[in-house]
Design a protein around this motif. Structure first.
Motif, PDB file in Angstrom:
ATOM      1  N   ILE A  23       0.808  -1.063  -0.044  1.00 48.58           N
ATOM      2  CA  ILE A  23       0.215  -0.140  -0.017  1.00 48.58           C
ATOM      3  C   ILE A  23       0.741   1.134   0.047  1.00 48.58           C
ATOM      4  O   ILE A  23       1.666   1.436   1.077  1.00 48.58           O
ATOM      5  N   LEU A  24       0.794   1.942  -1.026  1.00 49.88           N
ATOM      6  CA  LEU A  24       1.691   3.374  -1.198  1.00 49.88           C
ATOM      7  C   LEU A  24       1.305   4.279  -0.249  1.00 49.88           C
ATOM      8  O   LEU A  24       0.032   4.476  -0.049  1.00 49.88           O
ATOM      9  N   VAL A  25       2.217   4.780   0.359  1.00 50.27           N
ATOM     10  CA  VAL A  25       1.951   5.884   1.371  1.00 50.27           C
ATOM     11  C   VAL A  25       1.295   6.989   0.618  1.00 50.27           C
ATOM     12  O   VAL A  25       0.300   7.504   1.013  1.00 50.27           O
ATOM     13  N   ASN A  26       1.419   7.439  -0.744  1.00 49.68           N
ATOM     14  CA  ASN A  26       0.737   8.407  -1.422  1.00 49.68           C
ATOM     15  C   ASN A  26      -0.790   8.068  -1.632  1.00 49.68           C
ATOM     16  O   ASN A  26      -1.446   8.984  -1.546  1.00 49.68           O
ATOM     17  N   ASP A  27      -1.120   6.856  -1.643  1.00 51.03           N
ATOM     18  CA  ASP A  27      -2.361   6.276  -1.838  1.00 51.03           C
ATOM     19  C   ASP A  27      -3.204   6.762  -0.648  1.00 51.03           C
ATOM     20  O   ASP A  27      -4.375   7.027  -0.816  1.00 51.03           O
ATOM     21  N   VAL A  28      -2.670   6.338   0.521  1.00 47.38           N
ATOM     22  CA  VAL A  28      -3.089   6.714   1.771  1.00 47.38           C
ATOM     23  C   VAL A  28      -3.317   8.218   1.784  1.00 47.38           C
ATOM     24  O   VAL A  28      -4.342   8.870   2.139  1.00 47.38           O
ATOM     25  N   LEU A  29      -2.383   9.038   1.523  1.00 46.10           N
ATOM     26  CA  LEU A  29      -2.459  10.372   1.727  1.00 46.10           C
ATOM     27  C   LEU A  29      -3.160  11.093   0.813  1.00 46.10           C
ATOM     28  O   LEU A  29      -4.087  12.074   1.169  1.00 46.10           O
ATOM     29  N   ASP A  30      -3.561  10.600  -0.460  1.00 45.10           N
ATOM     30  CA  ASP A  30      -4.532  10.892  -1.414  1.00 45.10           C
ATOM     31  C   ASP A  30      -6.063  10.853  -0.782  1.00 45.10           C
ATOM     32  O   ASP A  30      -6.709  11.561  -1.038  1.00 45.10           O
ATOM     33  N   MET A  31      -6.253   9.744  -0.115  1.00 45.07           N
ATOM     34  CA  MET A  31      -7.310   9.580   0.370  1.00 45.07           C
ATOM     35  C   MET A  31      -7.994  10.671   1.445  1.00 45.07           C
ATOM     36  O   MET A  31      -8.940  11.311   1.361  1.00 45.07           O
ATOM     37  N   PHE A  32      -6.877  11.191   2.267  1.00 46.71           N
ATOM     38  CA  PHE A  32      -7.054  12.169   3.036  1.00 46.71           C
ATOM     39  C   PHE A  32      -7.447  13.616   2.232  1.00 46.71           C
ATOM     40  O   PHE A  32      -8.197  14.320   2.594  1.00 46.71           O
ATOM     41  N   LYS A  33      -6.567  13.766   1.283  1.00 41.63           N
ATOM     42  CA  LYS A  33      -6.523  15.081   0.362  1.00 41.63           C
ATOM     43  C   LYS A  33      -8.163  15.038  -0.236  1.00 41.63           C
ATOM     44  O   LYS A  33      -8.383  16.016  -0.280  1.00 41.63           O
ATOM     45  N   SER A  34      -8.460  13.916  -0.464  1.00 42.74           N
ATOM     46  CA  SER A  34      -9.672  13.617  -1.187  1.00 42.74           C
ATOM     47  C   SER A  34     -11.066  14.224  -0.020  1.00 42.74           C
ATOM     48  O   SER A  34     -12.416  14.180  -0.179  1.00 42.74           O
ATOM     49  N   GLY A  35     -10.703  14.270   1.209  1.00 45.27           N
ATOM     50  CA  GLY A  35     -11.988  14.522   2.123  1.00 45.27           C
ATOM     51  C   GLY A  35     -12.066  13.252   2.937  1.00 45.27           C
ATOM     52  O   GLY A  35     -12.861  13.528   3.895  1.00 45.27           O
ATOM     53  N   LEU A  36     -11.649  12.052   2.874  1.00 44.84           N
ATOM     54  CA  LEU A  36     -11.989  11.099   3.473  1.00 44.84           C
ATOM     55  C   LEU A  36     -11.232  11.194   5.032  1.00 44.84           C
ATOM     56  O   LEU A  36     -10.319  11.636   5.135  1.00 44.84           O
ATOM     57  N   LYS A  37     -11.828  10.293   5.842  1.00 44.68           N
ATOM     58  CA  LYS A  37     -11.407  10.162   7.378  1.00 44.68           C
ATOM     59  C   LYS A  37     -10.506   8.880   7.515  1.00 44.68           C
ATOM     60  O   LYS A  37     -10.516   8.136   6.741  1.00 44.68           O
TER      61      LYS A  37
END
Length: 94
Positions: A23-37
Motif C-alpha cells: 500500500i503506497l503512502v501516497n495512496d493513503v495520503l490521497d484519500m485524506f486529501k480527497s476528504g476521507l477520514k
C-alpha cells in the motif's frame, strides 16, 4: 523514517509503502486529501492500523522538512554577461 514505512526497490519508482503491504503512502495520503477520514482508510485497507496511518502522515511531513532543509535560499547577486565577458577578455580567457 518510521519502521512502518519501507522503500522497496520492487515497487515502481521505489515509492514508500506501509509495512511491506504494497500500500503506497501516497495512496493513503490521497484519500485524506480527497476528504476521507481515518475510518475510511481503515475500511479500505483493513490490514492497516491507526499507527500505520500516522506513520504515513509523519513521513509526508518529514519529506517536506527535508526538502526545505536541502533547498536553502541563497541571495546571489547576478552579474551582467557584459561585465563577465569584459573580465574574461581582460584575463585573456575569451
Amino acid at each position: 523514517m518510521s519502521l512502518r514505512i519501507t522503500l522497496d526497490p520492487n515497487v515502481p519508482n521505489a515509492q514508500p509503502t506501509i509495512r511491506k503491504t504494497g500500500i503506497l503512502v501516497n495512496d493513503v495520503l490521497d484519500m485524506f486529501k480527497s476528504g476521507l477520514k481515518r475510518k475510511d482508510v481503515l475500511a479500505r485497507w483493513p490490514s492497516l492500523d491507526l499507527d500505520d496511518i500516522e506513520a504515513a502522515i509523519q513521513y509526508e511531513e518529514d519529506q517536506e522538512d527535508i526538502q526545505f532543509i536541502n533547498t536553502p535560499k541563497v541571495d546571489v547577486p547576478s552579474i551582467p554577461w557584459e561585465v563577465v565577458k569584459a573580465e574574461l577578455k581582460r584575463e585573456g580567457r575569451l
